[in-house]
Scaffold this motif. Structure first.
Motif, PDB file in Angstrom:
ATOM      1  N   UNK B 195      -7.037 -21.368  20.130  1.00 43.19           N
ATOM      2  CA  UNK B 195      -7.714 -22.354  20.951  1.00 43.19           C
ATOM      3  C   UNK B 195      -8.774 -23.087  20.127  1.00 43.19           C
ATOM      4  N   UNK B 196      -8.943 -24.360  20.442  1.00 38.48           N
ATOM      5  CA  UNK B 196      -9.953 -25.200  19.794  1.00 38.48           C
ATOM      6  C   UNK B 196     -11.324 -24.519  19.820  1.00 38.48           C
ATOM      7  N   UNK B 197     -11.651 -23.862  20.948  1.00 37.19           N
ATOM      8  CA  UNK B 197     -12.979 -23.263  21.121  1.00 37.19           C
ATOM      9  C   UNK B 197     -13.143 -21.979  20.312  1.00 37.19           C
ATOM     10  N   UNK B 198     -12.044 -21.441  19.758  1.00 33.57           N
ATOM     11  CA  UNK B 198     -12.144 -20.197  18.995  1.00 33.57           C
ATOM     12  C   UNK B 198     -12.697 -20.429  17.587  1.00 33.57           C
ATOM     13  N   UNK B 199     -12.483 -21.655  17.066  1.00 36.53           N
ATOM     14  CA  UNK B 199     -12.811 -21.924  15.664  1.00 36.53           C
ATOM     15  C   UNK B 199     -14.296 -21.695  15.382  1.00 36.53           C
ATOM     16  N   UNK B 200     -15.159 -22.305  16.230  1.00 34.23           N
ATOM     17  CA  UNK B 200     -16.598 -22.245  15.972  1.00 34.23           C
ATOM     18  C   UNK B 200     -17.140 -20.828  16.109  1.00 34.23           C
ATOM     19  N   UNK B 201     -16.535 -20.030  17.026  1.00 34.01           N
ATOM     20  CA  UNK B 201     -17.133 -18.722  17.289  1.00 34.01           C
ATOM     21  C   UNK B 201     -16.502 -17.607  16.445  1.00 34.01           C
ATOM     22  N   UNK B 202     -15.589 -17.958  15.533  1.00 29.32           N
ATOM     23  CA  UNK B 202     -14.939 -16.931  14.726  1.00 29.32           C
ATOM     24  C   UNK B 202     -15.278 -17.101  13.254  1.00 29.32           C
ATOM     25  N   UNK B 203     -15.998 -16.147  12.651  1.00 32.68           N
ATOM     26  CA  UNK B 203     -16.269 -16.248  11.221  1.00 32.68           C
ATOM     27  C   UNK B 203     -14.977 -16.036  10.423  1.00 32.68           C
ATOM     28  N   UNK B 204     -14.878 -16.689   9.286  1.00 37.98           N
ATOM     29  CA  UNK B 204     -13.725 -16.453   8.411  1.00 37.98           C
ATOM     30  C   UNK B 204     -12.549 -17.385   8.639  1.00 37.98           C
ATOM     31  N   UNK B 205     -12.650 -18.273   9.649  1.00 36.94           N
ATOM     32  CA  UNK B 205     -11.561 -19.228   9.839  1.00 36.94           C
ATOM     33  C   UNK B 205     -12.106 -20.645   9.859  1.00 36.94           C
ATOM     34  N   UNK B 206     -11.263 -21.604   9.485  1.00 40.35           N
ATOM     35  CA  UNK B 206     -11.617 -23.005   9.657  1.00 40.35           C
ATOM     36  C   UNK B 206     -10.430 -23.738  10.271  1.00 40.35           C
ATOM     37  N   UNK B 207     -10.719 -24.948  10.738  1.00 35.32           N
ATOM     38  CA  UNK B 207      -9.730 -25.687  11.496  1.00 35.32           C
ATOM     39  C   UNK B 207      -9.013 -26.700  10.618  1.00 35.32           C
ATOM     40  N   UNK B 208      -7.715 -26.850  10.810  1.00 33.94           N
ATOM     41  CA  UNK B 208      -6.997 -27.986  10.244  1.00 33.94           C
ATOM     42  C   UNK B 208      -6.818 -28.961  11.394  1.00 33.94           C
ATOM     43  N   UNK B 209      -7.492 -30.097  11.315  1.00 36.25           N
ATOM     44  CA  UNK B 209      -7.453 -31.038  12.436  1.00 36.25           C
ATOM     45  C   UNK B 209      -6.105 -31.749  12.455  1.00 36.25           C
ATOM     46  N   UNK B 210      -5.411 -31.646  13.572  1.00 35.62           N
ATOM     47  CA  UNK B 210      -4.135 -32.349  13.708  1.00 35.62           C
ATOM     48  C   UNK B 210      -4.182 -33.219  14.954  1.00 35.62           C
TER      49      UNK B 210
END
Lengths: 254, 256
Positions: B195-210
């Protein structure tokens, strides 16, 4: 041994804690659909994967565990207690912690990641590795106890008559240990079959590759609790049959 | 296993019994229920954790006599617990299917959509596999973690893939979005749909914007579980208020 009467109500209470959940499980099984549910493609795939991985894990646990028990037995007693505690750690570790530990050792970013992290990740071997990790201590514990109960007199006699160490091992010690090995193997198999936490954390969940019966049960529980109960019952039956047939508590032998 | 019989003496046994009784009494005392009139128990989807905590604080500060008790989990797990009789007043589901399931089973409930969420590609920090677009997740050489189609995030992943006309190639179909995040953040997987909202609250991951992923969205629904429950109703009003919208929006949720 004649047990005092007052043990009876305590035994009854203890038995209830074990039996009532099993009855509760059975009460939720949709009996008219039981056979189709446990022979569905997803169920058969998961059960077959579970049987294959648990067998492989048991074999690996025997190959590694029996020698460990012998080495433990040879250690000076002040080191033996510590070494035994280290080897038996997976028994008392929460499975999810075991899964994390495996990840940090054999994961792609783990200590041994360069060697085979990428080769093992999300494959059936990852499941076998997780199951071996939790099953191995059962083999070590069973054989460790049986070795401690042996006097070693027969081995000493054979040695004075000129038998080599390997000959003593294969013709005297190992045959005498067969019941203990069988017990260890059955408990290891049962533990491997039930493995959930370490598998989920370390191996993932893909039908036919890493989704063992416990993982399928956990997944099915979300959408179809009846099907989950039906499949759970199969594992209960396998466990009861296996342990009844092959588990004999080790007896004192000379 | 030497075969010697234990010889127990009565004082030791009764001391043991007393100790057991004391432990059981302690456990029972710890579980005494609170005054039911001042507590609202909310079962919320894990993805709402940060948001729900903030809103609960806000709610408690404007309702002096109310204590909010939160319980988090996967929507389907929570739905099953509520149907089995868990003592909840309000269910905040990340999935309308689970919200409907609860409403159908219990009856007399009120459902209100209050937010929506969409999927995005999560990769380990630094994006070691160089994932750029959704179509990269069809690559067999990439280790891809998805949710199983049996759970809400997996259903949404399926929808997203079929909308884009793609056939994704997962190496694992996890039991929850939290499991997907764990596989990506640990580097076991090269990419996953979360989920989009998971990215900010999870350390160690980043988003690939599509582009275009927001077109396939899941609806968050508040289900008031007991008819005439004014406190639960007031919490749902808070979700729809400007303050509620602000908190949800800051966490990455879209309006319903």
């Amino acid at each position: 041994m004649t047990a005092p009467r007052w043990l009876l109500p305590l035994a009854g209470g203890g038995a209830l804690i074990v039996l009532l959940p099993l009855v509760g499980l059975a009460s939720r099984v949709p009996w008219s659909d039981w056979w189709p549910l446990v022979t569905s493609e997803a169920a058969l795939t998961a059960l077959s994967l579970s049987l294959r991985t648990a067998s492989a894990a048991t074999a690996l646990a025997l190959v590694g565990g029996i020698p460990i028990a012998f080495v433990l037995h040879e250690l000076p007693s002040r080191w033996r207690a510590l070494a035994r505690a280290v080897v038996l750690i997976p028994l008392v570790l929460p499975p999810v912690v075991g899964g994390l530990a495996l990840l940090f050792a054999f994961g792609r970013q783990g200590l041994a990641g360069d060697m085979f992290g990428s080769a093992v990740a999300f494959t059936t071997w990852a499941v076998v590795l997780a199951q071996t990790f939790v099953a191995l201590p059962f083999v070590v514990a069973a054989i460790d106890a049986a070795l401690a109960a042996r006097s070693g007199r027969l081995e000493a006699v054979a040695a004075t008559l000129g038998a080599s160490r390997t000959r003593v091992l294969t013709t005297i010690t190992l045959p005498a240990l067969v019941p203990a090995i069988a017990t260890g193997a059955v408990l290891a198999f049962a533990r491997a079959l039930g493995e959930f936490g370490a598998t989920l954390t370390f191996a993932g969940s893909l039908e036919g590759v890493t989704r063992t019966a416990p993982l399928l049960i956990y997944l099915t529980r979300e959408t179809d609790p009846g099907a989950a109960a039906a499949l759970s019952l199969v594992l209960v039956l396998v466990a009861i049959i296996g342990v009844t047939v092959a588990y004999r508590p080790a007896k004192a032998v000379s | 296993m030497t075969g010697t019989h234990p010889t127990w003496r009565v004082p030791a046994a009764s001391a043991g019994a007393v100790a057991c009784a004391a432990i059981l009494a302690g456990l029972a005392g710890a579980d005494r229920p609170r005054d039911p009139g001042t507590t609202v128990t909310i079962y919320a989807a894990s993805s709402l954790q940060g948001v729900a905590e903030e809103l609960a604080e806000e709610f408690e500060s404007s309702h002096d006599d109310v204590t909010v008790v939160m319980s988090y989990g996967g929507s389907s797990t929570l739905a099953a617990q509520i149907i089995e009789g868990a003592p909840a007043n309000l269910f905040l589901s990340a999935d309308d299917v689970q919200a409907e399931r609860v409403a159908d089973q219990l009856g007399g409930t009120t459902s209100t959509p209050f937010a929506s969420n969409s999927l995005t590609i999560a990769v380990p920090i630094g994006n070691p596999a160089g994932v750029r677009k959704l179509a990269d997740l069809t690559d067999d050489a990439l280790v891809v973690a998805l949710c199983s189609p049996d759970v809400p995030c997996g259903r949404l992943s399926d929808q997203l893939a079929s909308t884009a006309g793609l056939r994704l190639a997962p190496d694992t179909e996890e039991l929850s979005v939290a499991d997907v995040l764990a596989k990506v953040s640990s580097g076991q997987a090269d990419a996953g749909l979360v989920y989009l909202t998971d990215i900010a609250r999870t350390p160690g991951v980043e988003q690939v914007v599509v582009e275009g992923t927001e077109a396939v969205a899941t609806s968050y629904v508040a289900v008031e579980l007991r008819p005439g429950d004014g406190t639960a109703n007031a919490f749902v009003d808070l979700l729809a208020s400007p303050v509620g919208r602000q908190v949800l929006g800051d966490a990455g949720f879209s309006p319903p």
